[in-house]
Write a protein that holds these residues in place. Sequence first.
Motif, mmCIF file in Angstrom:
data_model
loop_
_atom_site.group_PDB
_atom_site.id
_atom_site.type_symbol
_atom_site.label_atom_id
_atom_site.label_comp_id
_atom_site.label_asym_id
_atom_site.label_seq_id
_atom_site.Cartn_x
_atom_site.Cartn_y
_atom_site.Cartn_z
ATOM 1 N N ALA A 145 -2.557 4.749 -0.489
ATOM 2 C CA ALA A 145 -1.956 4.520 0.821
ATOM 3 C C ALA A 145 -0.921 3.401 0.688
ATOM 4 O O ALA A 145 -1.219 2.362 0.105
ATOM 5 N N THR A 147 0.465 1.316 2.861
ATOM 6 C CA THR A 147 0.376 0.111 3.707
ATOM 7 C C THR A 147 -1.052 -0.080 4.237
ATOM 8 O O THR A 147 -1.867 0.841 4.188
ATOM 9 N N ASN A 148 -1.299 -1.252 4.824
ATOM 10 C CA ASN A 148 -2.600 -1.510 5.472
ATOM 11 C C ASN A 148 -2.829 -0.524 6.609
ATOM 12 O O ASN A 148 -3.953 -0.084 6.861
ATOM 13 N N VAL A 151 -4.109 2.675 5.305
ATOM 14 C CA VAL A 151 -5.526 2.521 4.919
ATOM 15 C C VAL A 151 -6.398 2.620 6.177
ATOM 16 O O VAL A 151 -7.427 3.314 6.194
ATOM 17 N N TYR A 164 -6.787 3.295 -2.114
ATOM 18 C CA TYR A 164 -6.160 2.067 -2.617
ATOM 19 C C TYR A 164 -4.841 1.822 -1.913
ATOM 20 O O TYR A 164 -4.025 2.739 -1.790
ATOM 21 N N LYS A 165 -4.661 0.600 -1.479
ATOM 22 C CA LYS A 165 -3.346 0.227 -0.933
ATOM 23 C C LYS A 165 -2.440 -0.038 -2.137
ATOM 24 O O LYS A 165 -2.726 -0.911 -2.954
ATOM 25 N N SER A 166 -1.391 0.734 -2.233
ATOM 26 C CA SER A 166 -0.592 0.711 -3.469
ATOM 27 C C SER A 166 0.821 0.209 -3.286
ATOM 28 O O SER A 166 1.537 0.001 -4.263
ATOM 29 N N ASP A 168 4.633 1.317 -1.824
ATOM 30 C CA ASP A 168 5.301 2.596 -1.652
ATOM 31 C C ASP A 168 6.207 2.919 -2.839
ATOM 32 O O ASP A 168 7.045 2.099 -3.219
#
Length: 345
Positions: A145, A147-148, A151, A164-166, A168
């Motif tokens: 994902a 962004t927060n 998520v 997982y927040k990754s 972009d």
Amino acid sequence: MKKILAIIGARPQFIKHAPIELAMKDKAQLVTIHTGQHYDERMSQIFFDELKMTPPKYQLNVGSATHGVQTGKMMAEIDKILLDEKPDAVLVYGDTNSTLAGALCASKLHIPVIHIEAGLRSFNKKMPEELNRVLTDHVSNLLFAPTNHAVANLEDEGITENVYKSGDVMCDMALIAKERVKNQSSSPYILVTIHRPYNTDDKVRITEILTQLNALGTPVKFPMHPRTKNLLATFGISMEDFQNIEVLTPQSYFDTIELLANCSCLVTDSGGMQKEAYILEKQCVTIRSETEWVETLENGWNQLIFDDLSQLAPSIRKEPGQYTPNIYGDGTAAISIAQKIFTHF
Ligand code: UD1
């Protein structure tokens, strides 16, 4: 070495795949399928050439059709390839019909699905993309994902494992491109891209959008998606009647970023370009009633207009407020995604 099979097919997916391919180089056996959802030279090959991407091992050449037919044709072909290649995981990007076709085929064959750009929501189920991404997220085994917010959207739907927040991956590319493109001190212009069915498929609406753009004091540059071009021809609308608008062919990636970097404002209905405008610190007006990229709305960097198109000119005149940097990451999303994939499998 794990075998990862990536499925791409539409213009934005070529841009998302480029940094992933680089990050996986020599660390995974990456096999790529191009579904052929986009097939015009300027919608497809130009990106492979410019971004120096490996030609896909498989070209499905499905072309354009209704959503059901297009997605079905992709699935029939992808199924065969998956049975033959037996990859350790299938990687899909974003929210197009190519994404859904790949995710469905893999999950039915019990092959783990990795979704890059997971958790985005417009909450508008009339958009084919919304159906594609919701369904893809729900059959995915590893979700990246950006962004927060993304998520949290997944959490709201009960998807909490292997998320997982990754950052972009498009941001990775935009930050590279930003350094490469020329900053020109040309006379001011507004950059426009419009291709969503709810803006293009109704003659009255597309005419009203063109009329509003034509009335702006500032000249407009409009790289036109083939869907928009085809519909204008069907409706008998001539761009000769809109002299303030310069129609351009679909642009390459770096040319698009250069046009964006030098414009005074972007007017769009694209998802990716709202984000790219934000990353380049450009004001954006989005002709949609909602956006998945909600962070761009903060302090007026992106404004939504939909029913009342006369709001276009006043929205462009509004100055955005304070700018928050790095909301889509710091340009290392692809590297961290690749690492996570290697440790996960
Ligand atoms: C697709 C995605 C959209 C994405 C966009 C990026 C879906 C449901 N939509 O929309 O999310 O923002 O790609 O560009 O997957 N056409 C050509 N040549 C091409 C490709 C398309 O002429 O190379 C024309 C055809 O008339 C076609 C129409 O564009 O019917 C629509 O193409 P399609 O891929 O179905 O959807 P997009 O509008 O491109």
